[in-house]
Write a protein that holds these residues in place. Sequence first.
Motif, PDB file in Angstrom:
ATOM      1  N   PRO A   3      -0.951   0.005  -4.552  1.00  0.00           N
ATOM      2  CA  PRO A   3      -1.029   0.607  -3.540  1.00  0.00           C
ATOM      3  C   PRO A   3       0.050   0.143  -2.888  1.00  0.00           C
ATOM      4  N   LEU A   4       1.284   1.560  -1.902  1.00  0.00           N
ATOM      5  CA  LEU A   4       2.072   1.329  -1.178  1.00  0.00           C
ATOM      6  C   LEU A   4       1.631   0.424   0.209  1.00  0.00           C
ATOM      7  N   GLU A   5       0.452   0.793   0.799  1.00  0.00           N
ATOM      8  CA  GLU A   5      -0.140   0.559   1.938  1.00  0.00           C
ATOM      9  C   GLU A   5      -0.387  -1.437   1.756  1.00  0.00           C
ATOM     10  N   TRP A   6      -0.520  -2.198   0.551  1.00  0.00           N
ATOM     11  CA  TRP A   6      -0.901  -3.574   0.685  1.00  0.00           C
ATOM     12  C   TRP A   6       0.757  -4.068   0.476  1.00  0.00           C
ATOM     13  N   VAL A   7       1.341  -3.481   0.139  1.00  0.00           N
ATOM     14  CA  VAL A   7       2.766  -4.222   0.480  1.00  0.00           C
ATOM     15  C   VAL A   7       3.689  -4.445   2.198  1.00  0.00           C
TER      16      VAL A   7
END
Lengths: 102, 165, 397
Positions: A3-7
Amino acid sequence: MVPLEWVLVLAAALFCTGLYGVLSRRNAIAILMGVELMLNAVNINLVAFWRYREPTAVTGQIFALFVYAVSVAEVAVGLALIFAIRRTQDTVVLEDIDLLKG
Amino acid sequence: MTLQQILFILVGAITLGAALMVVTRRNVFHAALFLILSFFGVAGLYVLLEAPFLAAMQLFIYVGGIAILIVFAIMLTREVMNPAAPGANRQWGSALLVAVALCGVLGWMALNHDWKVTPGPVSADSMANLGKALVDPQGFVLPFEVTAVLLLITFIGAVTIARER
Amino acid sequence: MEFLKNLIVNVGLWFQGLLASTSLPETWVLAITRAAGALALALVPLVTIFFFIWYERKIVARIGSRLGPNNSGAYGGPWGIFQVFADAIKMFTKEDVIPAGADRWVFNVAPMLTLAIAVMIWAVLPLGKGLIGIDLNIGIFYLLSLGSGSIVTVVMAGWGSNNKYALLAAFRSIATLISYEIPKALSVLVVVMLAGSLSMQDIVAAQDVAFLLALPLTAFLFLAATLSELGRRPFDLVEADSEIVAGYFVEYSGIKFGMFYVAQFMNQLAAAAIFSTLFLGGWRGPWVDQVPVLSTLWLTAKILLSVLIIQFFQYTLPRLRIDQVLAFNWKFLTPLALVNVCAVALAGKTVPASAGPLTQAGISLGANVVLTLIVLGILAIAGRQARQREASRLATQ
């Protein structure tokens, strides 16, 4: 897929680690290392947004390449300045370089 | 938990752990070695984000250039740094507060915003497009040439500043 | 017979079929096959290194009118092939000394990293038709950045020894390594320009005419830069036995020194493999389409030839000083590499798009030959002027 949020959270944590390094270290070279960590975090952000929003364009990667070039320039000149300071002041601890202090 | 997510957590932990070591180690040479490890971790992240060219450039420029410069600088300024002195200065408390607060704000914003992700495949010849865009008059040829001039100025400036009189 | 024609690939497929016939799930079969393939690939340099160390010692001896390892010793074996094993056993049984005040972690990790990087190079080398660890689309660039990784291990070895001579040698070695990356990258750029892709398999596939014949000057530039990266004479000041003892690994003994020694030979083998792939045509040769396993044999022959060329440079040329080494790079190789890139690019523009590979190779060859003649002319004029200056200086004394 990750997921983008992790990055983004990882890049934010890396940025704040670099910020802590810049604000709290005594050695000038250690401060420069903190700046490098911040620039790396910015690059991760750029590449993540490129991958997750517009993978067919090249703008994200090109922006990251130019950030590389600018960071190289800044490290080279920064280290040259540190050498010059060491030659005249005989120290690299930024707290002891206070000639302009009132 | 797909394999990619496990790999991402592993590489992210290495990068973040090495970065924390960089800013807390008293011995500045060890901090430089941990910085090199975090650069490797970031290169791994680029590979996971499907930008292999950037990963190789990261290794080439950061590990093979900037990290070596930093190590040279540390070795040449070694004797003026008292090894028993503390690594952090007087304001480390407020610095820690600011860093944690900023991380909290950025993390909250990242998790609570709808980023409108459009996951598509990366085009197969993305590297060829990258090369073409760097020399395309409607692309990025102007920043490309200006960067060359910038690096020349840096070259001359660094040599002039660091020269023995 | 059909099985033998594409032997190595068929062995891999047979192994995978064997695993699939057991009751393991699909992903496990794939994972185990891949892991076994990776292990086999990593063992290729580690096992063939024994043969290549013997090969080098025979060449050195013959260049010096000696015999080299032969069966006259107790452990020689026929033609001295067990000599290398005896050396290895000796190195294993030596005492492991760590100098006082050395940084333990850094000191111990440096040789392991050097060996690890030397093995990692083999992941992208095309060892045969359809036989490659992984065909990265940035293949040759991966190899260049691994060279940067090996610079870090030099730093660690020099610093971790707590010895100012090791540190000095590490400085000189790093200065040489980073300086010679530039002509190496520029000559690789010319090859990539002609091949049109960074991937190693594409570079081999683009060599209908071997690039050595199309780009001799570029091959010379690449060879000079590689000799310096390997630490081979004429650039071996970093490990000159008679000058700075053993350079940056002076404090290492026993198996750690063995790791550096083996890593140096593996780097040489890998450099020969890269040179064969980039300039000699890799695994291409006659009858490769009908019998694909012959491609590995052709590559082996070309690697042996490249190692021979590197050894000829090593053992017939004297050693250069550090200032001569750096002057050679910055005043000769780098400007020549830059002009070479421009010349080949310009020559490539004059080729009509429909020309065959021979015409393109011929035009690149023409550009290289013209450039070589110009450079030789400049060197001859400069040499004559220097000699005249020297003669007039001696005459007026």
